[in-house]
Design a protein around this motif. Structure first.
Motif, mmCIF file in Angstrom:
data_model
loop_
_atom_site.group_PDB
_atom_site.id
_atom_site.type_symbol
_atom_site.label_atom_id
_atom_site.label_comp_id
_atom_site.label_asym_id
_atom_site.label_seq_id
_atom_site.Cartn_x
_atom_site.Cartn_y
_atom_site.Cartn_z
ATOM 1 N N VAL A 1 0.837 -1.203 0.000
ATOM 2 C CA VAL A 1 0.000 0.000 0.000
ATOM 3 C C VAL A 1 0.870 1.249 0.000
ATOM 4 O O VAL A 1 0.613 2.211 -0.732
ATOM 5 N N ALA A 2 1.950 1.237 0.805
ATOM 6 C CA ALA A 2 2.831 2.397 0.872
ATOM 7 C C ALA A 2 3.482 2.640 -0.486
ATOM 8 O O ALA A 2 3.593 3.790 -0.934
ATOM 9 N N ILE B 1 2.281 1.821 -3.426
ATOM 10 C CA ILE B 1 1.252 2.392 -4.297
ATOM 11 C C ILE B 1 1.060 3.870 -3.983
ATOM 12 O O ILE B 1 0.937 4.713 -4.877
ATOM 13 N N GLY B 2 1.074 4.187 -2.669
ATOM 14 C CA GLY B 2 0.892 5.573 -2.268
ATOM 15 C C GLY B 2 1.988 6.473 -2.799
ATOM 16 O O GLY B 2 1.716 7.571 -3.278
ATOM 17 N N LEU C 1 0.409 9.513 -4.973
ATOM 18 C CA LEU C 1 0.261 10.825 -4.349
ATOM 19 C C LEU C 1 1.052 11.892 -5.116
ATOM 20 O O LEU C 1 2.057 11.599 -5.753
ATOM 21 N N SER D 1 3.008 14.834 0.641
ATOM 22 C CA SER D 1 2.018 13.774 0.830
ATOM 23 C C SER D 1 2.650 12.393 0.631
ATOM 24 O O SER D 1 2.232 11.424 1.262
ATOM 25 N N SER E 1 5.555 11.570 1.650
ATOM 26 C CA SER E 1 6.232 11.193 2.892
ATOM 27 C C SER E 1 5.257 10.549 3.878
ATOM 28 O O SER E 1 5.660 9.746 4.714
ATOM 29 N N HIS E 2 3.963 10.892 3.760
ATOM 30 C CA HIS E 2 2.974 10.209 4.612
ATOM 31 C C HIS E 2 2.891 8.741 4.249
ATOM 32 O O HIS E 2 2.821 7.871 5.127
ATOM 33 N N ALA E 3 2.908 8.463 2.947
ATOM 34 C CA ALA E 3 2.854 7.070 2.507
ATOM 35 C C ALA E 3 4.087 6.322 2.988
ATOM 36 O O ALA E 3 4.006 5.174 3.426
ATOM 37 N N SER F 1 5.838 6.940 5.641
ATOM 38 C CA SER F 1 5.794 6.685 7.080
ATOM 39 C C SER F 1 4.902 5.488 7.402
ATOM 40 O O SER F 1 5.009 4.898 8.471
ATOM 41 N N LEU F 2 4.036 5.141 6.461
ATOM 42 C CA LEU F 2 3.226 3.931 6.629
ATOM 43 C C LEU F 2 4.107 2.683 6.640
ATOM 44 O O LEU F 2 3.837 1.725 7.374
ATOM 45 N N ILE G 1 -5.163 5.995 0.371
ATOM 46 C CA ILE G 1 -4.301 5.676 -0.774
ATOM 47 C C ILE G 1 -5.006 4.732 -1.735
ATOM 48 O O ILE G 1 -4.920 4.886 -2.955
ATOM 49 N N LEU G 2 -5.735 3.751 -1.184
ATOM 50 C CA LEU G 2 -6.353 2.743 -2.044
ATOM 51 C C LEU G 2 -7.673 3.215 -2.643
ATOM 52 O O LEU G 2 -8.207 2.577 -3.538
ATOM 53 N N LEU H 1 -8.766 8.984 -4.806
ATOM 54 C CA LEU H 1 -7.683 9.607 -4.028
ATOM 55 C C LEU H 1 -8.154 10.881 -3.304
ATOM 56 O O LEU H 1 -7.730 11.989 -3.624
ATOM 57 N N PRO I 1 1.045 8.143 10.854
ATOM 58 C CA PRO I 1 0.917 8.415 9.423
ATOM 59 C C PRO I 1 -0.197 9.436 9.185
ATOM 60 O O PRO I 1 -1.179 9.477 9.918
ATOM 61 N N GLY I 2 -0.003 10.298 8.172
ATOM 62 C CA GLY I 2 -1.012 11.312 7.883
ATOM 63 C C GLY I 2 -0.648 12.668 8.432
ATOM 64 O O GLY I 2 -1.190 13.670 7.985
ATOM 65 N N ILE J 1 2.913 15.072 9.600
ATOM 66 C CA ILE J 1 4.370 15.139 9.703
ATOM 67 C C ILE J 1 4.757 16.513 10.216
ATOM 68 O O ILE J 1 4.233 17.521 9.749
ATOM 69 N N HIS K 1 2.373 19.191 8.497
ATOM 70 C CA HIS K 1 1.717 18.893 7.227
ATOM 71 C C HIS K 1 0.781 17.720 7.443
ATOM 72 O O HIS K 1 1.199 16.678 7.944
ATOM 73 N N LEU L 1 -2.402 15.157 5.843
ATOM 74 C CA LEU L 1 -2.844 14.630 4.553
ATOM 75 C C LEU L 1 -4.307 14.956 4.278
ATOM 76 O O LEU L 1 -4.689 15.157 3.131
#
Lengths: 99, 175
Positions: free
Chosen positions: A18-19, A21-22, A26, A31, A33-35, A37-38, B95-96, B100, B130-131, B133, B145, B147
């Motif tokens: 998933v990360a 793909i993110g 993204l 944004s 970097s959020h993926a 951090s997952l 994400i999925l 989006l 996550p989400g 930062i 920041h 998401l």
């Protein structure tokens, strides 16, 4: 025990995918970097827990726990450094167009 | 060593022998756990190395163990982990999702923690979830920041901050 470890590793792999793909989907550094951090918050955690369960009670398990602790201490620092560098370099965060 | 720069051999900070022993023991226990071999070469080498490291570090370490605070942090970590799992699931869902549905924004967070360690802990906790930062820290102000709306509420609801403030309420403010 073995079943638990396989489930953990598979769940971890799911979050890693998933990360990935993110990171592709993204729009900008912030944004993405959020993926990323997952990956370390759940992906690497679940994979390492799976490996630790597979190893059982042994020195290897302790080493894996040490790796986990370091991961959780260092990853926020690296993520923060990356995002701060991007912000200071003057990158503008992507915004949703007002519709 | 740090003391070389001082005239007439004056020590900048005397080495507390108690603390030296504590540090050596901690390092030696870690050595045993990680090496997991009990022959004399390993044990002796480990003892010499852990004493050397403790001795080299003892001269300029202002680090005093605060067991109360560490205990509080130990209880804080599981709570934070639950939050991490929740927001991980949320971010995976974003994400999925085929369309989006993200809405990134930068937000200013004013805190009144007034303590270096507390601000570091808050910034790291925000980055670990996550989400959200932490993009910039200036004393008590953080630029975060986020998401989307839901991730933003993790920070603006101050739930993390109030937990940390409760842990650090006995500490001397140093910011």
């Amino acid at each position: 025990m073995e079943v638990m470890s396989i489930i953990c590793i598979l769940a971890g792999l799911f979050f890693l995918i998933v990360a990935a793909i993110g990171v592709i989907r993204l729009p900008d550094v912030f944004s993405r970097s959020h993926a990323v951090s997952l990956t370390d918050s759940l992906g690497a955690f679940l994979v390492l827990v799976g490996v630790a369960l597979h190893e059982g009670l042994s020195p290897s398990m302790l080493k894996i726990i040490a790796v986990l602790a370091l991961l959780y201490i260092q990853n926020p620092v690296i993520a923060h450094a990356t995002v701060r560098a991007a912000l200071r370099a003057g990158l503008k965060p992507w915004k949703k167009e007002a519709s | 060593m740090t003391n070389d720069s001082f005239p007439s051999g004056v020590r900048s900070r005397p080495i507390s022998s108690q603390f030296l022993i504590l540090k050596t023991t901690a390092l030696f226990v870690l050595w045993i756990l990680l090496s997991a071999s009990f022959d004399w070469i390993h044990l002796g080498l480990g003892l010499v190395l852990s004493f050397t490291v403790a001795w080299v570090n003892s001269g300029h370490s202002p680090f005093v163990p605060k067991f109360r605070l560490w205990g509080n942090i130990l209880f804080y970590l599981p709570w934070l982990f639950v939050k991490i799992v929740q927001s991980s699931l949320h971010v995976s869902k974003l994400i999925l999702h085929p369309s989006l549905p993200i809405d990134p924004r930068l937000i200013n967070v004013e805190t009144n923690l007034g303590h270096h360690g507390a601000v570091v802990l808050l910034g790291n906790s925000i980055t670990l979830t996550p989400g959200t930062i932490t993009a910039e820290v200036d004393r008590n102000t953080l630029i975060v920041h986020a998401l989307d709306e839901v991730s933003e509420q993790d920070v603006t609801s101050k739930s993390i901050e109030s937990k940390i403030a409760a842990m650090f309420k006995d500490e001397e403010p140093d910011l």
